[in-house]
Design a protein around this motif. Sequence first.
Motif, PDB file in Angstrom:
ATOM      1  N   ALA A  64     -34.330   3.791 -21.281  1.00  0.00           N
ATOM      2  CA  ALA A  64     -35.625   3.827 -20.605  1.00  0.00           C
ATOM      3  C   ALA A  64     -35.390   4.212 -19.150  1.00  0.00           C
ATOM      4  N   TRP A  65     -36.377   4.840 -18.555  1.00  0.00           N
ATOM      5  CA  TRP A  65     -36.261   5.312 -17.185  1.00  0.00           C
ATOM      6  C   TRP A  65     -37.333   4.686 -16.313  1.00  0.00           C
ATOM      7  N   PHE A  66     -37.017   4.535 -15.041  1.00  0.00           N
ATOM      8  CA  PHE A  66     -37.967   4.064 -14.037  1.00  0.00           C
ATOM      9  C   PHE A  66     -37.558   4.684 -12.706  1.00  0.00           C
ATOM     10  N   GLU A  67     -38.351   4.468 -11.673  1.00  0.00           N
ATOM     11  CA  GLU A  67     -38.073   5.078 -10.376  1.00  0.00           C
ATOM     12  C   GLU A  67     -38.009   4.028  -9.285  1.00  0.00           C
ATOM     13  N   ASP A  68     -37.230   4.334  -8.245  1.00  0.00           N
ATOM     14  CA  ASP A  68     -37.237   3.504  -7.049  1.00  0.00           C
ATOM     15  C   ASP A  68     -38.347   4.024  -6.125  1.00  0.00           C
ATOM     16  N   PRO A  69     -38.601   3.373  -4.993  1.00  0.00           N
ATOM     17  CA  PRO A  69     -39.700   3.808  -4.125  1.00  0.00           C
ATOM     18  C   PRO A  69     -39.547   5.223  -3.561  1.00  0.00           C
ATOM     19  N   ASP A  70     -38.346   5.773  -3.563  1.00  0.00           N
ATOM     20  CA  ASP A  70     -38.130   7.140  -3.090  1.00  0.00           C
ATOM     21  C   ASP A  70     -38.224   8.170  -4.206  1.00  0.00           C
ATOM     22  N   GLY A  71     -38.526   7.734  -5.428  1.00  0.00           N
ATOM     23  CA  GLY A  71     -38.641   8.650  -6.554  1.00  0.00           C
ATOM     24  C   GLY A  71     -37.331   8.961  -7.241  1.00  0.00           C
ATOM     25  N   ASN A  72     -36.243   8.269  -6.865  1.00  0.00           N
ATOM     26  CA  ASN A  72     -34.975   8.444  -7.576  1.00  0.00           C
ATOM     27  C   ASN A  72     -35.135   7.926  -8.998  1.00  0.00           C
ATOM     28  N   VAL A  73     -34.673   8.697  -9.965  1.00  0.00           N
ATOM     29  CA  VAL A  73     -34.787   8.300 -11.367  1.00  0.00           C
ATOM     30  C   VAL A  73     -33.621   7.373 -11.715  1.00  0.00           C
ATOM     31  N   LEU A  74     -33.960   6.184 -12.183  1.00  0.00           N
ATOM     32  CA  LEU A  74     -33.000   5.162 -12.575  1.00  0.00           C
ATOM     33  C   LEU A  74     -33.172   4.905 -14.065  1.00  0.00           C
ATOM     34  N   SER A  75     -32.158   4.342 -14.699  1.00  0.00           N
ATOM     35  CA  SER A  75     -32.276   4.119 -16.146  1.00  0.00           C
ATOM     36  C   SER A  75     -31.663   2.803 -16.573  1.00  0.00           C
ATOM     37  N   LEU A  76     -32.080   2.395 -17.756  1.00  0.00           N
ATOM     38  CA  LEU A  76     -31.496   1.279 -18.486  1.00  0.00           C
ATOM     39  C   LEU A  76     -30.976   1.837 -19.794  1.00  0.00           C
ATOM     40  N   THR A  77     -29.800   1.411 -20.216  1.00  0.00           N
ATOM     41  CA  THR A  77     -29.246   1.840 -21.498  1.00  0.00           C
ATOM     42  C   THR A  77     -28.763   0.622 -22.260  1.00  0.00           C
TER      43      THR A  77
ATOM     44  N   THR B  74     -31.456  11.303 -14.186  1.00  0.00           N
ATOM     45  CA  THR B  74     -31.013   9.976 -13.785  1.00  0.00           C
ATOM     46  C   THR B  74     -29.924  10.072 -12.727  1.00  0.00           C
ATOM     47  N   VAL B  75     -30.115   9.340 -11.628  1.00  0.00           N
ATOM     48  CA  VAL B  75     -29.088   9.305 -10.588  1.00  0.00           C
ATOM     49  C   VAL B  75     -28.296   8.000 -10.613  1.00  0.00           C
ATOM     50  N   LEU B  76     -28.839   6.985 -11.281  1.00  0.00           N
ATOM     51  CA  LEU B  76     -28.205   5.677 -11.322  1.00  0.00           C
ATOM     52  C   LEU B  76     -28.723   4.939 -12.543  1.00  0.00           C
ATOM     53  N   GLY B  77     -27.832   4.283 -13.270  1.00  0.00           N
ATOM     54  CA  GLY B  77     -28.273   3.578 -14.470  1.00  0.00           C
ATOM     55  C   GLY B  77     -27.507   2.295 -14.698  1.00  0.00           C
ATOM     56  N   TRP B  78     -28.111   1.411 -15.463  1.00  0.00           N
ATOM     57  CA  TRP B  78     -27.512   0.131 -15.811  1.00  0.00           C
ATOM     58  C   TRP B  78     -27.396  -0.008 -17.319  1.00  0.00           C
ATOM     59  N   ARG B  79     -26.290  -0.561 -17.753  1.00  0.00           N
ATOM     60  CA  ARG B  79     -26.077  -0.914 -19.152  1.00  0.00           C
ATOM     61  C   ARG B  79     -26.604  -2.326 -19.328  1.00  0.00           C
ATOM     62  N   VAL B  80     -27.488  -2.525 -20.297  1.00  0.00           N
ATOM     63  CA  VAL B  80     -28.086  -3.842 -20.537  1.00  0.00           C
ATOM     64  C   VAL B  80     -27.912  -4.215 -22.003  1.00  0.00           C
ATOM     65  N   ASP B  81     -27.884  -5.500 -22.261  1.00  0.00           N
ATOM     66  CA  ASP B  81     -27.751  -5.982 -23.639  1.00  0.00           C
ATOM     67  C   ASP B  81     -29.083  -6.017 -24.367  1.00  0.00           C
ATOM     68  N   ASP B  82     -30.179  -6.192 -23.622  1.00  0.00           N
ATOM     69  CA  ASP B  82     -31.509  -6.323 -24.217  1.00  0.00           C
ATOM     70  C   ASP B  82     -32.479  -5.469 -23.403  1.00  0.00           C
ATOM     71  N   ILE B  83     -32.683  -4.244 -23.808  1.00  0.00           N
ATOM     72  CA  ILE B  83     -33.522  -3.330 -23.024  1.00  0.00           C
ATOM     73  C   ILE B  83     -34.976  -3.785 -23.007  1.00  0.00           C
ATOM     74  N   THR B  84     -35.454  -4.349 -24.100  1.00  0.00           N
ATOM     75  CA  THR B  84     -36.840  -4.820 -24.139  1.00  0.00           C
ATOM     76  C   THR B  84     -37.038  -5.953 -23.143  1.00  0.00           C
ATOM     77  N   GLY B  85     -36.102  -6.873 -23.082  1.00  0.00           N
ATOM     78  CA  GLY B  85     -36.175  -7.973 -22.121  1.00  0.00           C
ATOM     79  C   GLY B  85     -36.063  -7.478 -20.686  1.00  0.00           C
ATOM     80  N   ALA B  86     -35.178  -6.500 -20.456  1.00  0.00           N
ATOM     81  CA  ALA B  86     -35.014  -5.946 -19.114  1.00  0.00           C
ATOM     82  C   ALA B  86     -36.289  -5.233 -18.669  1.00  0.00           C
ATOM     83  N   ILE B  87     -36.923  -4.493 -19.567  1.00  0.00           N
ATOM     84  CA  ILE B  87     -38.174  -3.803 -19.249  1.00  0.00           C
ATOM     85  C   ILE B  87     -39.259  -4.822 -18.920  1.00  0.00           C
TER      86      ILE B  87
END
Length: 143
Positions: A122-135, A76-89
């Motif tokens: 949970a993890w996802f990617e941006d268009p350049d393949g950078n790994v991003l996350s939600l926590t 992960t190179v960048l991540g966000w803290r979320v209150d509801d990961i299921t809703g964010a996904i």
Amino acid sequence: MAAPADPPPASGVEPLSGAAIIAFVATTDLERAHAFYGGVLGLVRTEASPYANAYDAGGTSLRVTRVERVAGAAYTVLGWRVDDITGAIAALGARGVAVRRLDGVEQDDDGVWTAPGGARIAWFEDPDGNVLSLTEPPSGDTG
């Protein structure tokens, strides 16, 4: 169990303790990155130049910097803290973002891994393949 906090520096000088963080992520295409960070993720662009786009990411400055080649990272190179990961996904999924499945990591049907301390990630990617996350922090964790 979390590791104990570090003691304060012996010198009493904390040169960066009060300074705001600026986050960086690389892209080979600033317009494509803006379509993602501004359009898909909904971040407000605060600056645009031929070299970088800057965004307000919840009060943190995020600079998406143009490079010739993105050095891919498996972490992960960048991540966000979320209150509801299921809703964010679900919200990201509605905008075409897929959760990344990781080999050897037990993820639920939504692609969420529950860490030993109870955080849901949970993890996802941006268009350049950078790994991003939600926590989503464990229940009762306010920090």
